[in-house]
Design a protein around this motif. Structure first.
Motif, PDB file in Angstrom:
ATOM      1  N   GLN A 101       0.776  -1.193  -0.081  1.00  7.33           N
ATOM      2  CA  GLN A 101      -0.145  -0.127   0.082  1.00  7.33           C
ATOM      3  C   GLN A 101       1.027   1.273   0.003  1.00  7.33           C
ATOM      4  O   GLN A 101       1.727   1.344   0.810  1.00  7.33           O
ATOM      5  CB  GLN A 101      -0.910  -0.188   1.264  1.00  7.33           C
ATOM      6  N   ASN A 103       1.215   5.407   0.252  1.00  7.28           N
ATOM      7  CA  ASN A 103       0.229   6.288   0.797  1.00  7.28           C
ATOM      8  C   ASN A 103       0.878   7.718   0.428  1.00  7.28           C
ATOM      9  O   ASN A 103       1.644   8.069   1.212  1.00  7.28           O
ATOM     10  CB  ASN A 103       0.307   6.228   2.536  1.00  7.28           C
ATOM     11  N   ASP A 272       1.030 -14.296   3.292  1.00 10.15           N
ATOM     12  CA  ASP A 272       0.794 -13.060   4.098  1.00 10.15           C
ATOM     13  C   ASP A 272       2.187 -12.538   4.448  1.00 10.15           C
ATOM     14  O   ASP A 272       3.165 -13.346   3.814  1.00 10.15           O
ATOM     15  CB  ASP A 272       0.124 -13.018   5.343  1.00 10.15           C
TER      16      ASP A 272
ATOM     17  N   PHE B  13      -4.040  -3.743  11.630  1.00  8.16           N
ATOM     18  CA  PHE B  13      -5.264  -4.211  10.989  1.00  8.16           C
ATOM     19  C   PHE B  13      -4.641  -5.657  10.353  1.00  8.16           C
ATOM     20  O   PHE B  13      -3.445  -5.856  10.241  1.00  8.16           O
ATOM     21  CB  PHE B  13      -5.812  -3.165   9.878  1.00  8.16           C
ATOM     22  N   PRO B  15      -4.600  -7.433   6.847  1.00 13.19           N
ATOM     23  CA  PRO B  15      -4.938  -6.879   5.662  1.00 13.19           C
ATOM     24  C   PRO B  15      -5.824  -7.724   4.698  1.00 13.19           C
ATOM     25  O   PRO B  15      -6.520  -7.365   3.737  1.00 13.19           O
ATOM     26  CB  PRO B  15      -3.332  -6.507   4.904  1.00 13.19           C
ATOM     27  N   PHE B  16      -5.890  -8.967   5.242  1.00 14.38           N
ATOM     28  CA  PHE B  16      -6.593  -9.921   4.376  1.00 14.38           C
ATOM     29  C   PHE B  16      -8.051 -10.121   4.847  1.00 14.38           C
ATOM     30  O   PHE B  16      -8.902 -10.745   4.262  1.00 14.38           O
ATOM     31  CB  PHE B  16      -6.113 -11.498   4.646  1.00 14.38           C
ATOM     32  N   MET B  18     -11.940  -7.966   4.990  1.00 14.06           N
ATOM     33  CA  MET B  18     -12.360  -6.763   4.235  1.00 14.06           C
ATOM     34  C   MET B  18     -12.869  -5.736   5.342  1.00 14.06           C
ATOM     35  O   MET B  18     -13.119  -4.417   4.979  1.00 14.06           O
ATOM     36  CB  MET B  18     -13.758  -7.461   3.777  1.00 14.06           C
ATOM     37  N   ARG B  21     -10.823  -2.460   5.862  1.00 12.66           N
ATOM     38  CA  ARG B  21     -10.967  -1.648   4.583  1.00 12.66           C
ATOM     39  C   ARG B  21     -10.808  -0.037   4.869  1.00 12.66           C
ATOM     40  O   ARG B  21     -10.069   0.953   4.682  1.00 12.66           O
ATOM     41  CB  ARG B  21     -12.324  -1.909   3.896  1.00 12.66           C
ATOM     42  N   ARG B  24      -7.278   1.227   6.560  1.00 19.45           N
ATOM     43  CA  ARG B  24      -6.424   1.185   5.458  1.00 19.45           C
ATOM     44  C   ARG B  24      -6.520   2.299   4.604  1.00 19.45           C
ATOM     45  O   ARG B  24      -5.678   3.210   4.516  1.00 19.45           O
ATOM     46  CB  ARG B  24      -6.490  -0.094   4.619  1.00 19.45           C
ATOM     47  N   LEU B  25      -7.894   2.993   4.361  1.00 24.72           N
ATOM     48  CA  LEU B  25      -8.041   4.027   3.469  1.00 24.72           C
ATOM     49  C   LEU B  25      -7.800   5.400   4.288  1.00 24.72           C
ATOM     50  O   LEU B  25      -7.310   6.240   3.790  1.00 24.72           O
ATOM     51  CB  LEU B  25      -9.520   3.958   3.112  1.00 24.72           C
ATOM     52  N   LEU B  27      -5.213   5.961   6.130  1.00 24.27           N
ATOM     53  CA  LEU B  27      -3.810   5.912   5.988  1.00 24.27           C
ATOM     54  C   LEU B  27      -3.348   6.910   4.864  1.00 24.27           C
ATOM     55  O   LEU B  27      -2.666   7.574   4.803  1.00 24.27           O
ATOM     56  CB  LEU B  27      -3.132   4.491   6.066  1.00 24.27           C
ATOM     57  N   SER B  28      -4.298   6.531   3.980  1.00 24.87           N
ATOM     58  CA  SER B  28      -4.316   6.937   2.480  1.00 24.87           C
ATOM     59  C   SER B  28      -4.759   8.403   2.471  1.00 24.87           C
ATOM     60  O   SER B  28      -4.260   9.418   1.641  1.00 24.87           O
ATOM     61  CB  SER B  28      -4.798   6.225   1.281  1.00 24.87           C
ATOM     62  N   TYR B  29      -5.123   8.831   3.379  1.00 28.21           N
ATOM     63  CA  TYR B  29      -5.751  10.213   3.578  1.00 28.21           C
ATOM     64  C   TYR B  29      -4.848  11.143   4.275  1.00 28.21           C
ATOM     65  O   TYR B  29      -5.150  12.253   4.156  1.00 28.21           O
ATOM     66  CB  TYR B  29      -7.218  10.348   4.384  1.00 28.21           C
ATOM     67  N   LEU B  30      -3.855  10.647   4.788  1.00 30.31           N
ATOM     68  CA  LEU B  30      -2.943  11.504   5.526  1.00 30.31           C
ATOM     69  C   LEU B  30      -2.025  12.202   4.282  1.00 30.31           C
ATOM     70  O   LEU B  30      -1.537  11.345   3.343  1.00 30.31           O
ATOM     71  CB  LEU B  30      -1.851  10.912   6.359  1.00 30.31           C
ATOM     72  N   ARG B  35       4.564  13.473   8.254  1.00 27.49           N
ATOM     73  CA  ARG B  35       5.750  12.727   8.880  1.00 27.49           C
ATOM     74  C   ARG B  35       6.694  14.099   9.185  1.00 27.49           C
ATOM     75  O   ARG B  35       7.143  14.438  10.401  1.00 27.49           O
ATOM     76  CB  ARG B  35       6.421  11.713   8.268  1.00 27.49           C
ATOM     77  N   THR B  43       2.199   1.606  11.839  1.00 30.31           N
ATOM     78  CA  THR B  43       0.872   0.460  11.465  1.00 30.31           C
ATOM     79  C   THR B  43       1.509  -0.758  12.044  1.00 30.31           C
ATOM     80  O   THR B  43       2.810  -1.321  11.816  1.00 30.31           O
ATOM     81  CB  THR B  43       1.165   0.529   9.937  1.00 30.31           C
ATOM     82  N   LEU B  45       0.547  -4.899  11.425  1.00 26.28           N
ATOM     83  CA  LEU B  45      -0.042  -5.835  10.509  1.00 26.28           C
ATOM     84  C   LEU B  45      -0.220  -7.123  11.377  1.00 26.28           C
ATOM     85  O   LEU B  45       0.670  -7.675  11.923  1.00 26.28           O
ATOM     86  CB  LEU B  45       1.004  -6.063   9.290  1.00 26.28           C
ATOM     87  N   ARG B  48      -2.495 -13.312   9.181  1.00 31.86           N
ATOM     88  CA  ARG B  48      -3.682 -13.511   8.217  1.00 31.86           C
ATOM     89  C   ARG B  48      -4.880 -14.292   8.964  1.00 31.86           C
ATOM     90  O   ARG B  48      -6.171 -13.932   8.798  1.00 31.86           O
ATOM     91  CB  ARG B  48      -3.492 -14.453   7.151  1.00 31.86           C
TER      92      ARG B  48
END
Lengths: 349, 98
Positions: A101, A103, A272, B13, B15-16, B18, B21, B24-25, B27-30, B35, B43, B45, B48
């Motif tokens: 992923q 970011n 994984d 989280f 990752p495997f 749902m 979700r 994870r999203l 994190l992509s908004y930062l 930093r 983060t 992980l 599984r």
């Protein structure tokens, strides 16, 4: 928007149609799309009322570009259809893929990450000659870090998993290529559950995803990539500051912090992070793994026979030991008698 | 999403699954310079097969800690909650500056 070419649209259509009719002397049985002719008629009649030529029923060439269409600024490989084919080819030809992923990495950070990755892969020792004596191909140059378009990648993965072109050959009105309606119908009606690899990997493909693709499953290269992009002591320690000062460049470091390894696909099975660390830790590559398996099987057989025969062997050894002991005693006794007799004979003589 | 008033983001989280979700999203908004401007982002992980629920902890500049459940809220809910507090902090900052 001004027209791209300074000529009238109607005359260029007429010229293009004339070219096709004059060159269509070879009999190629192509189905003339009726819609093209209909649209053409509509176009001709509504917009270009000045054209008097009879165009219905004839076909334009496939590469005809209307003169009023501006030249495209978009790269052809980014068209959805082309991208889908690229992704299906990628999925069929790469047995090992790592998903990350990403970011909001900036362009500078991307280039720093790719630079460090390339340096780490260049440092992987090339394997020795293959089994048939040929020099093995160096795969370090074909290992890529690609940003994926997850929507199209999902569709491509469904096609690779659920659409079998060989099964379509016998059916009528069924096409075998990935962009066909047959493929679309097949994946729409397929039921997607946890038993298929797509069902296991689809939760990973959420949000911004990038992938590192390897053309061959090579644990040495995988270990190098893990050390750089997803380090974890002690097995996959990151490079030291002395050996690789570029790795600790602040731009590169901020780039690495934004990349999260979320999973991988090895030979069409979902793995994984721990699974990928195991794959990366295999020494000697796949041949080494096969050798380990062979030796394990041999040793297992040996261990079983040893255990079964252990008791009787132990008994035999004990009895043999006793026998040799008795023999020694008897020999010792005889020797003593012999010595005594020799001594006595020596004394008397 | 207003991220100027966030000091720390801790996520955990699988990752495997749902259900992770929304986490994870988030994190992509930062933003890319988060930093550099002092935000701590960690983060973890989960493997599984683990059944541990995913967690998202956000800390703000005034010391408030928010524990958000991505499954219940969804990404829109998470952003709404974070923004609500950030807007309050922004109002305070505007009042104190101006």
């Amino acid at each position: 928007m001004p027209p791209r070419l300074n000529c009238s649209a109607g005359s260029s259509i007429g010229r293009a149609v004339q070219r096709t009719t004059s060159s269509s002397t070879t009999t190629i049985t192509t189905r003339v799309p009726v819609l093209v002719a209909q649209n053409l008629n509509k176009l001709v009649s509504s917009q270009y009322a000045t054209v008097t030529r009879q165009i219905g029923g004839l076909r334009l060439p496939d590469d005809y570009v209307p003169p009023t269409q501006p030249p495209t600024a978009r790269r052809p490989e980014l068209r959805k259809a082309q991208m889908l084919r690229t992704y299906t080819a990628l999925l069929r030809s790469t047995p090992l893929m790592l998903f990350f992923q990403h970011n909001n990495l900036t362009a500078v950070e991307w280039s720093a990450v790719r630079r460090e990755l390339r340096a780490a892969l260049a440092a992987v020792p090339a394997p020795t000659a293959g089994p048939d004596g040929t020099a093995p191909v160096d795969i370090a140059s074909s290992i890529d870090l690609v940003v994926l378009r997850t929507r199209i990648f999902n569709v491509a993965y469904k096609i690779v998993d659920f659409f079998d072109p060989k099964a379509q050959v016998d059916k009528s009105n069924a096409y075998t290529h990935d962009l066909s309606k047959t493929a679309y119908e097949t994946i729409r009606s397929a039921d997607i559950d946890e038993s298929s690899t797509y069902g296991q990997i689809s939760p990973l493909l959420i949000g911004p995803v990038a992938a590192v693709t390897f053309p061959v499953v090579s644990p040495a290269h995988l270990a190098a990539v893990l050390k750089v992009l997803a380090p974890s002591a002690p097995a996959f320690a990151p490079p030291t500051r002395k050996k690789n000062p570029g790795y600790y460049d602040p731009v590169a470091q901020s780039g690495f912090q934004k990349l999260i390894l979320i999973g991988g696909r090895v030979e069409n099975k979902a793995f994984d992070y721990d699974g990928l660390k195991w794959v990366g830790g295999i020494e000697g590559g796949l041949d080494g793994l096969r050798a380990q398996l062979v030796s394990l099987l041999q040793n297992a057989g040996l261990g079983l026979t040893t255990a079964l025969e252990g008791h009787s062997k132990g008994l035999w050894l004990a009895l043999e030991g006793r026998r040799t002991q008795l023999e020694e005693e008897a020999n010792g006794g005889k020797k003593e008698e012999g010595e005594a007799a020799a001594a006595a004979a020596a004394e008397t003589s | 999403m207003i991220t100027r008033f966030i000091t720390e983001v801790k996520t955990k989280f699988n990752p495997f699954s749902m259900r992770s979700r929304a986490t994870r999203l988030f994190l992509s908004y930062l933003p890319p310079n988060a930093r550099n401007q002092g935000m701590q982002i960690t983060t973890k992980l989960l493997p599984r097969t683990s059944t541990e629920p995913n967690s998202l902890v956000v800390k703000f500049k005034d010391g408030k800690t928010m524990d958000l459940n991505g499954e219940v809220l969804g990404i829109k809910g998470i952003i709404e909650e974070v923004d609500r507090h950030s807007r309050a902090l922004q109002k305070q900052a505007d009042l104190s500056d101006g």
